[in-house]
Design a protein around this motif. Sequence first.
Motif, short mmCIF file in Angstrom:
data_model
loop_
_atom_site.label_atom_id
_atom_site.label_comp_id
_atom_site.label_asym_id
_atom_site.label_seq_id
_atom_site.Cartn_x
_atom_site.Cartn_y
_atom_site.Cartn_z
N ARG A 153 0.89 -1.20 -0.08
CA ARG A 153 -0.07 0.04 -0.04
C ARG A 153 0.84 1.27 -0.07
N VAL A 156 2.47 1.57 -3.30
CA VAL A 156 1.48 1.95 -4.52
C VAL A 156 0.86 3.38 -4.51
N ASP A 157 0.93 3.66 -3.16
CA ASP A 157 0.43 5.35 -2.85
C ASP A 157 1.54 5.92 -3.49
N ARG A 158 3.02 5.67 -3.29
CA ARG A 158 3.97 6.66 -3.92
C ARG A 158 4.13 6.63 -5.45
N THR A 160 1.39 6.06 -7.43
CA THR A 160 0.24 6.73 -8.10
C THR A 160 0.55 8.27 -7.96
N ALA A 161 1.49 8.63 -6.85
CA ALA A 161 1.64 10.31 -6.80
C ALA A 161 2.56 10.47 -7.76
N THR A 163 2.68 10.07 -11.49
CA THR A 163 2.18 10.04 -12.49
C THR A 163 2.48 11.37 -13.20
N ALA A 188 -5.44 -1.62 -7.13
CA ALA A 188 -5.34 -0.10 -6.73
C ALA A 188 -4.50 0.64 -7.92
N LEU A 189 -3.74 0.09 -8.73
CA LEU A 189 -2.90 0.69 -9.97
C LEU A 189 -3.71 0.83 -10.99
N THR A 190 -4.55 -0.08 -11.13
CA THR A 190 -5.18 -0.08 -12.41
C THR A 190 -6.36 0.87 -12.26
N ALA A 192 -6.37 3.53 -10.62
CA ALA A 192 -5.62 5.05 -10.79
C ALA A 192 -5.24 5.21 -12.15
N ILE A 194 -3.22 3.51 -14.23
CA ILE A 194 -1.95 3.06 -14.64
C ILE A 194 -1.88 1.81 -15.30
#
Length: 510
Positions: A153, A156-158, A160-161, A163, A188-190, A192, A194
């Motif tokens: 988590r 993945v949050d990192r 997402t930031a 992009t 989570a990635l898809t 967002a 990605i």
Amino acid sequence: MLDRLRRRVFWTPRQKFLTLLVTTALVVGAGGWGLYTVLEPEDRSCAPGVARPANSTECVGVDGTGHDFRVPALTAVTAAIGRENAALKPGEYATVALLLPITSTDPGTAEKILRELQGAYAYQYRANHESNSETPRIRLVLANTGNKNAHWRTVVDRLTAMTGAPDRLRAVSGVATSSAEVREAVTALTGAGIAVVGTTITADDLANGPGRDRFPGLARVSPTNSDEARALAHFGRVDAARAILVQDSRTGDHYIDTLRSAFAESLKGAPYEPQLYTSPTDNTEEGNTANTFRQITHLICDTRAETVFFAGRHTQLRQFINALGSRGCADRAFTVLTGDEGSYLGADTKLNRAALGRKLTVRYAALAHPDAWKPGSGRTVPATGGSVVAFDTFLTDIARADEKPVPLRDGQAIVAYDAMATAVHAIRQATPPDAPYPELADVVTQWPQVKGSLRVQGASGWICLDNHGNPYNKAVPIVELAPDGTQRYVQTAWPEGRPPAESCLPPKKG
């Protein structure tokens, strides 16, 4: 005399004031130091963007500067990635992240991760130096989710930031295990927006399909477990009446769950019910399953079976092979067929290799093998589905990944190279002629067009994706584990029973 001295020195007004002042300074100083140690946190950073989470010694996070996450085996390849990234200019690149449990404590997984990094770097170098100056150039960053992907988590949050500028993350590769944590990370990635390219994920339920595009933007370069099972069935022409399934009864592992279902489908009409065992919660541990396998081998000897399909992870597979090597019915020959977890056996020091010389053959559906696209004595290379030229190109590129030759028998470096090639293909196909890089939303729409003449010429075979991002009729090398531990290529099998046509266009379903 002493009493008079005490009254003169310590109890004069001036001395009382000095004593109080010194005592206060000492107390305040001690309190201040204590307050400093409370307010000043321990430095838990490992590198920019990488730190040790609370109660953990692992370095977790995202890095592209050459940091090796304190894993010495990775130092050479991470340094090479760092040098390649450092040569890029701001604004000329798009970023691809390699999402992996880089600090895994499991030896087999650690070896796999090294090969994944080497394969990904090999294609990054090709993309930046051997592709006719196509743009954008590619920056590769490593995203460590920690042992067993426990910190997915945070990572993945990192990602997402990242992009936006300056990183412009446009795809995530790696994604190498069919576990619950990886499934959540992909979700989570898809979610967002990605694009994600799985390397060695094979679980059927970690894939999209008709009416169930649960992971929009997910593509894979490895066949599903169902396709592996179909390829094995076409290869072996197994008589279900003389076959039996040994399966893990523990649910929740997507690789095992879907492999079990795929094998069961292939064995419809078999006379024997599956033989069950239950792996430990952490199936990389030994547990007590060796005792269960000793009993199962007795029961297998009671059957007429000649072929054993095994649905489970590699630790339990090794235990089962060791047990079967000591079976009572040593005069009978058996063939064990399993999925790509068999690729770990070659490096497993706990495998009783002598068991393989006792009328016991172990074959598995590999994701890639270096002999599959190399002409050799007594075998011909398929006319379609892959090419000698593509594999020779890979050999040139992988030689740059390390000063020593990179082992290729387990196929991990080959698949990671192909996944990176697929990610770069989508990024560059989505880049408008007058733009330096693509928009994030345009990369995830590329997968339905990766087929026909727009296929990726992978080192593991052609990568022709269907409309849901799954490889169509992907080459499946059948590999046999030799008594000396080497992994011997047998032949290439195909989910559809034969290689794809030259057009490599998936047929309409339904």
